[in-house]
Design a protein around this motif. Sequence first.
Motif, PDB file in Angstrom:
ATOM      1  N   PRO A  85       0.875  -1.230   0.040  1.00 34.39           N
ATOM      2  CA  PRO A  85      -0.083   0.268  -0.062  1.00 34.39           C
ATOM      3  C   PRO A  85       0.952   1.265   0.064  1.00 34.39           C
ATOM      4  CG  PRO A  85      -0.951  -1.642   1.460  1.00 34.39           C
ATOM      5  CD  PRO A  85       0.301  -2.357   0.970  1.00 34.39           C
ATOM      6  N   ASP A  86       2.193   1.347   0.399  1.00 34.24           N
ATOM      7  CA  ASP A  86       3.064   2.471   0.349  1.00 34.24           C
ATOM      8  C   ASP A  86       3.393   2.391  -1.324  1.00 34.24           C
ATOM      9  OD1 ASP A  86       4.508   4.545   1.070  1.00 34.24           O
ATOM     10  OD2 ASP A  86       6.425   3.304   1.314  1.00 34.24           O
ATOM     11  N   GLY A  87       3.385   1.557  -2.184  1.00 28.96           N
ATOM     12  CA  GLY A  87       3.661   1.733  -3.496  1.00 28.96           C
ATOM     13  C   GLY A  87       2.490   2.100  -4.427  1.00 28.96           C
ATOM     14  N   ASP A  88       1.372   1.690  -3.937  1.00 27.76           N
ATOM     15  CA  ASP A  88      -0.028   1.705  -4.658  1.00 27.76           C
ATOM     16  C   ASP A  88      -1.137   1.659  -3.898  1.00 27.76           C
ATOM     17  OD1 ASP A  88      -1.463   2.218  -6.875  1.00 27.76           O
ATOM     18  OD2 ASP A  88      -1.329   0.117  -7.605  1.00 27.76           O
ATOM     19  N   SER A  89      -2.171   2.451  -3.845  1.00 31.53           N
ATOM     20  CA  SER A  89      -3.153   2.134  -3.074  1.00 31.53           C
ATOM     21  C   SER A  89      -3.896   0.939  -3.339  1.00 31.53           C
ATOM     22  CB  SER A  89      -4.268   3.612  -3.146  1.00 31.53           C
ATOM     23  OG  SER A  89      -4.758   3.706  -4.441  1.00 31.53           O
ATOM     24  N   GLY A  90      -4.722   0.281  -2.369  1.00 37.35           N
ATOM     25  CA  GLY A  90      -5.408  -0.820  -2.620  1.00 37.35           C
ATOM     26  C   GLY A  90      -6.855  -0.620  -2.293  1.00 37.35           C
ATOM     27  N   LEU A  91      -7.874  -1.446  -2.909  1.00 37.30           N
ATOM     28  CA  LEU A  91      -9.110  -1.450  -2.741  1.00 37.30           C
ATOM     29  C   LEU A  91      -9.917  -2.846  -2.524  1.00 37.30           C
ATOM     30  CD1 LEU A  91     -10.489   1.228  -4.868  1.00 37.30           C
ATOM     31  CD2 LEU A  91     -10.536   1.469  -2.342  1.00 37.30           C
ATOM     32  N   THR A  92     -10.681  -3.037  -1.887  1.00 30.10           N
ATOM     33  CA  THR A  92     -11.647  -4.524  -1.855  1.00 30.10           C
ATOM     34  C   THR A  92     -12.085  -4.522  -3.189  1.00 30.10           C
ATOM     35  OG1 THR A  92     -12.039  -4.248   0.250  1.00 30.10           O
ATOM     36  CG2 THR A  92     -13.410  -5.736  -0.952  1.00 30.10           C
ATOM     37  N   GLY A  93     -11.956  -5.672  -3.901  1.00 31.00           N
ATOM     38  CA  GLY A  93     -12.951  -5.998  -5.003  1.00 31.00           C
ATOM     39  C   GLY A  93     -12.357  -5.771  -6.238  1.00 31.00           C
ATOM     40  N   ARG A  94     -10.980  -5.243  -6.305  1.00 31.89           N
ATOM     41  CA  ARG A  94     -10.435  -4.934  -7.714  1.00 31.89           C
ATOM     42  C   ARG A  94      -9.490  -5.951  -8.295  1.00 31.89           C
ATOM     43  NH1 ARG A  94      -7.715   1.062  -7.511  1.00 31.89           N
ATOM     44  NH2 ARG A  94      -6.091  -0.141  -6.200  1.00 31.89           N
ATOM     45  N   LYS A  95      -9.966  -7.138  -7.910  1.00 28.33           N
ATOM     46  CA  LYS A  95      -9.146  -8.618  -8.465  1.00 28.33           C
ATOM     47  C   LYS A  95     -10.152  -9.635  -8.744  1.00 28.33           C
ATOM     48  CE  LYS A  95      -5.116  -6.707  -9.018  1.00 28.33           C
ATOM     49  NZ  LYS A  95      -5.487  -5.545  -9.247  1.00 28.33           N
ATOM     50  N   ILE A  96     -11.154  -9.449  -9.393  1.00 30.06           N
ATOM     51  CA  ILE A  96     -12.052 -10.274  -9.532  1.00 30.06           C
ATOM     52  C   ILE A  96     -11.866 -11.414 -10.439  1.00 30.06           C
ATOM     53  CG2 ILE A  96     -14.064  -8.675  -8.795  1.00 30.06           C
ATOM     54  CD1 ILE A  96     -14.717  -8.257 -11.659  1.00 30.06           C
ATOM     55  N   ILE A  97     -10.990 -10.903 -11.562  1.00 29.85           N
ATOM     56  CA  ILE A  97     -10.596 -12.192 -12.439  1.00 29.85           C
ATOM     57  C   ILE A  97      -9.655 -12.787 -11.771  1.00 29.85           C
ATOM     58  CG2 ILE A  97      -9.669 -12.600 -14.845  1.00 29.85           C
ATOM     59  CD1 ILE A  97     -12.377 -11.351 -14.756  1.00 29.85           C
ATOM     60  N   VAL A  98      -8.676 -12.484 -10.923  1.00 27.88           N
ATOM     61  CA  VAL A  98      -7.610 -13.141 -10.326  1.00 27.88           C
ATOM     62  C   VAL A  98      -8.354 -14.135  -9.406  1.00 27.88           C
ATOM     63  CG1 VAL A  98      -5.979 -13.200  -8.618  1.00 27.88           C
ATOM     64  CG2 VAL A  98      -5.836 -11.593 -10.467  1.00 27.88           C
ATOM     65  N   ASP A  99      -9.252 -13.662  -8.858  1.00 25.49           N
ATOM     66  CA  ASP A  99     -10.353 -14.351  -7.682  1.00 25.49           C
ATOM     67  C   ASP A  99     -10.881 -15.505  -8.447  1.00 25.49           C
ATOM     68  OD1 ASP A  99      -9.510 -12.918  -5.536  1.00 25.49           O
ATOM     69  OD2 ASP A  99     -11.327 -11.623  -5.596  1.00 25.49           O
ATOM     70  N   THR A 100     -11.134 -15.658  -9.653  1.00 29.77           N
ATOM     71  CA  THR A 100     -12.051 -16.730 -10.345  1.00 29.77           C
ATOM     72  C   THR A 100     -11.207 -17.483 -11.431  1.00 29.77           C
ATOM     73  OG1 THR A 100     -12.902 -14.928 -12.052  1.00 29.77           O
ATOM     74  CG2 THR A 100     -14.083 -15.327  -9.993  1.00 29.77           C
ATOM     75  N   TYR A 101     -11.330 -17.194 -12.705  1.00 28.93           N
ATOM     76  CA  TYR A 101     -10.974 -18.058 -13.578  1.00 28.93           C
ATOM     77  C   TYR A 101      -9.688 -17.420 -14.552  1.00 28.93           C
ATOM     78  CZ  TYR A 101     -15.016 -20.335 -11.807  1.00 28.93           C
ATOM     79  OH  TYR A 101     -15.943 -20.911 -10.810  1.00 28.93           O
ATOM     80  N   GLY A 102      -9.280 -16.380 -14.158  1.00 26.75           N
ATOM     81  CA  GLY A 102      -8.121 -15.802 -14.910  1.00 26.75           C
ATOM     82  C   GLY A 102      -8.599 -15.215 -16.438  1.00 26.75           C
ATOM     83  N   GLY A 103      -9.699 -15.019 -16.685  1.00 27.81           N
ATOM     84  CA  GLY A 103     -10.283 -14.694 -17.755  1.00 27.81           C
ATOM     85  C   GLY A 103     -10.796 -15.790 -18.816  1.00 27.81           C
ATOM     86  N   ALA A 104     -10.684 -16.979 -18.382  1.00 30.52           N
ATOM     87  CA  ALA A 104     -10.769 -18.216 -19.127  1.00 30.52           C
ATOM     88  C   ALA A 104     -12.572 -18.171 -19.310  1.00 30.52           C
ATOM     89  CB  ALA A 104     -10.347 -19.262 -18.620  1.00 30.52           C
ATOM     90  N   ALA A 105     -13.149 -17.557 -18.320  1.00 26.38           N
ATOM     91  CA  ALA A 105     -14.786 -17.726 -18.310  1.00 26.38           C
ATOM     92  C   ALA A 105     -15.205 -16.116 -18.334  1.00 26.38           C
ATOM     93  CB  ALA A 105     -15.088 -18.668 -17.342  1.00 26.38           C
ATOM     94  N   PRO A 106     -16.630 -16.257 -18.525  1.00 25.01           N
ATOM     95  CA  PRO A 106     -17.283 -14.735 -18.229  1.00 25.01           C
ATOM     96  C   PRO A 106     -17.383 -14.526 -16.785  1.00 25.01           C
ATOM     97  CG  PRO A 106     -18.543 -16.097 -19.875  1.00 25.01           C
ATOM     98  CD  PRO A 106     -17.301 -16.850 -19.213  1.00 25.01           C
TER      99      PRO A 106
END
Length: 387
Positions: free
Chosen positions: A239-260
């Motif tokens: 967080p010192d290098g870049d701000s963070g927010l909940t819920g901004r990594k939804i593709i990482v959380d799921t299938y890496g873009g392999a599915a909708p």
Amino acid sequence: MKKNYLFTSESVSEGHPDKVCDRISDMVVDTYLGAEPQSRVACETLTTTNKVVLAGEVRGPEIKKNDLIEKVRHCIKDIGYDQDGFTWKEATKIESHLHAQSADIAMGVDSSGNKDEGAGDQGIMFGYACNETDVLMPAPIHYSHKILRLMAADRKSGKLKNIEPDSKSQITIEYKDGKPTNVKSVVISTQHSADVDQAQVRKLVMPYIEKSIPKNLLNNLDEKEIYINPTGNFVIGGPDGDSGLTGRKIIVDTYGGAAPHGGGAFSGKDPTKVDRSAAYASRYLAKNVVASKIADKCLIQLAYAIGVSKPLSIYVDLFDNDEEKNKHVEDLISKNFDLSPRGIREMLGLNKPIYEKSAAYGHFGREPEKDGSFSWEKTDKSSIFSK
């Protein structure tokens, strides 16, 4: 569907600013569910240099603000941050702006009289599974997660030194006849101490690529296509290098873009929110379909309206152009699974404090645990579809 192509997915570590936020938001969910399983939580977290801010709505037992702030510090400490710009100690200021849930939302969700409990929001959720890996996940995202997960485990144990919490990975895989055959490139950017140069960082990271990816996929990988810290330096991170927010990594959380993806994030939400629970249910269904071996891959969409208990639609795609089989699977799902918000929670045992550990390295492709974590990864219903 293309048969020969390149496909890329990325992952981020638990020390990535957005993942720090996801972890803290899910800690809040677990804190309330642990005290009262019917609690309602919608928590967002913001992080930046030496600052954490919580905001959102809750309904449940009284949790002292100071107790919650101490739990936030524990999350930061466990991730591994004790740096000038972000630390678990008092130098990082933590604010909580959680307040009571909207009465209008509560009215729509609550059951009363003959009305069953409704969905906590409208929206669409997707579940996906494929036989590219033993956990029935797409190969690029699965191996991207694995690299960072192994690095984090060794960093925390002290085995991997001079590597700091914030890191990202990205893998490109060549598919032939629809099957993963070769890794074409690997990118890893990892925060490190000022005591090591980039040649040393590369030497530290390389073994994790070899541990994480099957040898048959690495045979033709050109070493020039392994990019480690391509910017040249990565000392200031988190967080010192870049701000963070909940819920901004939804593709990482799921299938890496392999599915909708339906667009809804998971972290910070209790399981009455179908963004979370119905996404878990659709993965559960898709995984059991593929585990039954009637299809190599399966995509499922569920749709809900706020305050309405039953799904508005169930869509199944087995990617084989067999409309009769696809319709058969839809019928089996309708007959054998209660996909109301209450039905999903009871089927998967979701009213438990099981979410904090899901905040990093993907919500899917994980091993079900005794405490009920990752129950949606079980394949205990595959016989329904194999029949």
